[in-house]
Design a protein around this motif. Structure first.
Motif, PDB file in Angstrom:
ATOM      1  N   LEU A   7       0.846  -1.199   0.000  1.00 29.37           N
ATOM      2  CA  LEU A   7       0.000   0.000   0.000  1.00 29.37           C
ATOM      3  C   LEU A   7       0.875   1.239   0.000  1.00 29.37           C
ATOM      4  N   GLN A   8       0.353   2.253  -0.698  1.00 27.93           N
ATOM      5  CA  GLN A   8       1.072   3.519  -0.710  1.00 27.93           C
ATOM      6  C   GLN A   8       0.731   4.287   0.566  1.00 27.93           C
ATOM      7  N   PRO A   9       1.624   5.127   1.025  1.00 28.66           N
ATOM      8  CA  PRO A   9       1.303   5.912   2.212  1.00 28.66           C
ATOM      9  C   PRO A   9       0.165   6.889   1.898  1.00 28.66           C
ATOM     10  N   PRO A  10      -0.663   7.219   2.881  1.00 32.93           N
ATOM     11  CA  PRO A  10      -1.777   8.122   2.604  1.00 32.93           C
ATOM     12  C   PRO A  10      -1.251   9.503   2.177  1.00 32.93           C
ATOM     13  N   PHE A  11      -2.081  10.178   1.397  1.00 35.97           N
ATOM     14  CA  PHE A  11      -1.703  11.496   0.900  1.00 35.97           C
ATOM     15  C   PHE A  11      -1.680  12.470   2.077  1.00 35.97           C
ATOM     16  N   GLU A  12      -0.596  13.126   2.276  1.00 41.37           N
ATOM     17  CA  GLU A  12      -0.463  14.036   3.394  1.00 41.37           C
ATOM     18  C   GLU A  12      -0.411  15.471   2.867  1.00 41.37           C
ATOM     19  N   TYR A  13      -1.148  16.333   3.561  1.00 44.70           N
ATOM     20  CA  TYR A  13      -1.098  17.749   3.216  1.00 44.70           C
ATOM     21  C   TYR A  13       0.030  18.390   4.018  1.00 44.70           C
ATOM     22  N   TYR A  14       0.744  19.208   3.353  1.00 46.82           N
ATOM     23  CA  TYR A  14       1.739  19.975   4.070  1.00 46.82           C
ATOM     24  C   TYR A  14       1.047  21.146   4.731  1.00 46.82           C
ATOM     25  N   TRP A  15       1.612  21.694   5.759  1.00 50.25           N
ATOM     26  CA  TRP A  15       0.982  22.770   6.520  1.00 50.25           C
ATOM     27  C   TRP A  15       0.733  24.004   5.665  1.00 50.25           C
ATOM     28  N   TRP A  16       1.591  24.253   4.696  1.00 51.87           N
ATOM     29  CA  TRP A  16       1.424  25.446   3.872  1.00 51.87           C
ATOM     30  C   TRP A  16       0.258  25.309   2.909  1.00 51.87           C
ATOM     31  N   VAL A  17      -0.085  24.093   2.531  1.00 49.47           N
ATOM     32  CA  VAL A  17      -1.245  23.888   1.659  1.00 49.47           C
ATOM     33  C   VAL A  17      -2.524  24.206   2.441  1.00 49.47           C
ATOM     34  N   ILE A  18      -2.589  23.771   3.677  1.00 48.06           N
ATOM     35  CA  ILE A  18      -3.746  24.060   4.526  1.00 48.06           C
ATOM     36  C   ILE A  18      -3.841  25.566   4.792  1.00 48.06           C
ATOM     37  N   LEU A  19      -2.716  26.233   5.027  1.00 46.44           N
ATOM     38  CA  LEU A  19      -2.696  27.665   5.274  1.00 46.44           C
ATOM     39  C   LEU A  19      -3.190  28.450   4.058  1.00 46.44           C
ATOM     40  N   ILE A  20      -2.745  28.074   2.893  1.00 47.16           N
ATOM     41  CA  ILE A  20      -3.192  28.757   1.670  1.00 47.16           C
ATOM     42  C   ILE A  20      -4.688  28.539   1.456  1.00 47.16           C
ATOM     43  N   ALA A  21      -5.171  27.344   1.701  1.00 46.26           N
ATOM     44  CA  ALA A  21      -6.600  27.060   1.549  1.00 46.26           C
ATOM     45  C   ALA A  21      -7.422  27.890   2.541  1.00 46.26           C
ATOM     46  N   ALA A  22      -6.944  28.036   3.777  1.00 48.99           N
ATOM     47  CA  ALA A  22      -7.664  28.833   4.775  1.00 48.99           C
ATOM     48  C   ALA A  22      -7.679  30.307   4.378  1.00 48.99           C
ATOM     49  N   ILE A  23      -6.568  30.819   3.879  1.00 48.31           N
ATOM     50  CA  ILE A  23      -6.514  32.222   3.447  1.00 48.31           C
ATOM     51  C   ILE A  23      -7.446  32.457   2.269  1.00 48.31           C
ATOM     52  N   LEU A  24      -7.460  31.539   1.311  1.00 46.49           N
ATOM     53  CA  LEU A  24      -8.361  31.683   0.163  1.00 46.49           C
ATOM     54  C   LEU A  24      -9.830  31.603   0.584  1.00 46.49           C
ATOM     55  N   ALA A  25     -10.132  30.732   1.532  1.00 47.07           N
ATOM     56  CA  ALA A  25     -11.514  30.623   2.010  1.00 47.07           C
ATOM     57  C   ALA A  25     -11.932  31.895   2.742  1.00 47.07           C
ATOM     58  N   ALA A  26     -11.050  32.440   3.572  1.00 46.96           N
ATOM     59  CA  ALA A  26     -11.360  33.675   4.284  1.00 46.96           C
ATOM     60  C   ALA A  26     -11.541  34.837   3.311  1.00 46.96           C
ATOM     61  N   ALA A  27     -10.711  34.898   2.292  1.00 43.64           N
ATOM     62  CA  ALA A  27     -10.838  35.962   1.292  1.00 43.64           C
ATOM     63  C   ALA A  27     -12.147  35.822   0.520  1.00 43.64           C
ATOM     64  N   ALA A  28     -12.528  34.607   0.188  1.00 45.36           N
ATOM     65  CA  ALA A  28     -13.782  34.388  -0.542  1.00 45.36           C
ATOM     66  C   ALA A  28     -14.982  34.790   0.318  1.00 45.36           C
ATOM     67  N   ILE A  29     -14.954  34.445   1.593  1.00 42.28           N
ATOM     68  CA  ILE A  29     -16.050  34.826   2.498  1.00 42.28           C
ATOM     69  C   ILE A  29     -16.111  36.339   2.641  1.00 42.28           C
ATOM     70  N   ALA A  30     -14.964  36.984   2.772  1.00 38.97           N
ATOM     71  CA  ALA A  30     -14.935  38.442   2.904  1.00 38.97           C
ATOM     72  C   ALA A  30     -15.487  39.115   1.648  1.00 38.97           C
ATOM     73  N   ILE A  31     -15.152  38.609   0.499  1.00 38.58           N
ATOM     74  CA  ILE A  31     -15.661  39.187  -0.755  1.00 38.58           C
ATOM     75  C   ILE A  31     -17.168  39.009  -0.855  1.00 38.58           C
ATOM     76  N   VAL A  32     -17.659  37.833  -0.496  1.00 46.98           N
ATOM     77  CA  VAL A  32     -19.100  37.591  -0.546  1.00 46.98           C
ATOM     78  C   VAL A  32     -19.830  38.518   0.419  1.00 46.98           C
ATOM     79  N   LEU A  33     -19.320  38.665   1.634  1.00 46.81           N
ATOM     80  CA  LEU A  33     -19.956  39.559   2.604  1.00 46.81           C
ATOM     81  C   LEU A  33     -19.908  41.010   2.140  1.00 46.81           C
ATOM     82  N   TYR A  34     -18.815  41.432   1.544  1.00 41.14           N
ATOM     83  CA  TYR A  34     -18.704  42.794   1.030  1.00 41.14           C
ATOM     84  C   TYR A  34     -19.733  43.053  -0.068  1.00 41.14           C
TER      85      TYR A  34
END
Length: 164
Positions: A7-34
């Motif tokens: 079996l291959q090892p499970p796909f692991e997210y690096y911390w920077w991928v999660i950080l970028i996704a959180a920043i993009l999600a926050a920016a998208a929410i802010a734009i929608v609210l604006y």
């Protein structure tokens, strides 16, 4: 026949991928609210101060209004002194007199406003005056026992006399 599976090892997210996704999600929410706020004015209604125009009557009319309410306050103080009403009733009448005076002196109908909403108007001395009657008017008897009604009337008289 024996088959081995690796079996291959499970796909692991690096911390920077999660950080970028959180920043993009926050920016998208802010734009929608604006955009929603821009078109529907959702947040401007929630955080706005009460809007009203303070109308100052002419000096002669203001003098008559002040004299009328000073007389009413003195009568209220005398009625309380003669024990014809209890403390809570006296404070409720004081509240009505003060709110009536503010309505006539400024044009703002403050009878239906809370203490915080009235303080938002920024009228000088009004917040101190409201502190005099607010707790005794609505509180239990033991919380209002430390207040002196005649002193509260004198403070209200002082504020009305110096009103400009």
């Amino acid at each position: 026949m024996v088959t081995t599976v690796t079996l291959q090892p499970p796909f692991e997210y690096y911390w920077w991928v999660i950080l970028i996704a959180a920043i993009l999600a926050a920016a998208a929410i802010a734009i929608v609210l604006y955009v929603l706020n821009k078109y529907f004015h959702i947040f401007s209604k929630l955080f706005s101060k009460p809007k009203s125009q303070i109308k100052t009557p002419p000096a002669k009319l203001l003098y008559q209004i002040k004299e009328d309410y000073i007389g009413q306050l003195q009568q209220l103080s005398l009625a309380y002194g003669s024990r014809s009403m209890d403390k809570r009733t006296a404070y409720q009448r004081l509240s009505l007199l003060i709110r009536g005076f503010v309505k006539e002196a400024t044009g703002i109908n403050v009878e239906n406003y809370t203490k915080a909403e009235i303080k938002a108007f920024g009228i000088r001395h009004l917040d101190n005056l409201m502190e005099e009657y607010y707790v005794p008017e609505f509180a239990e008897e033991e919380r209002a026992s430390g207040r002196d009604f005649v002193n509260s009337c004198n403070i209200a008289l002082g504020v009305i006399r110096t009103w400009s």
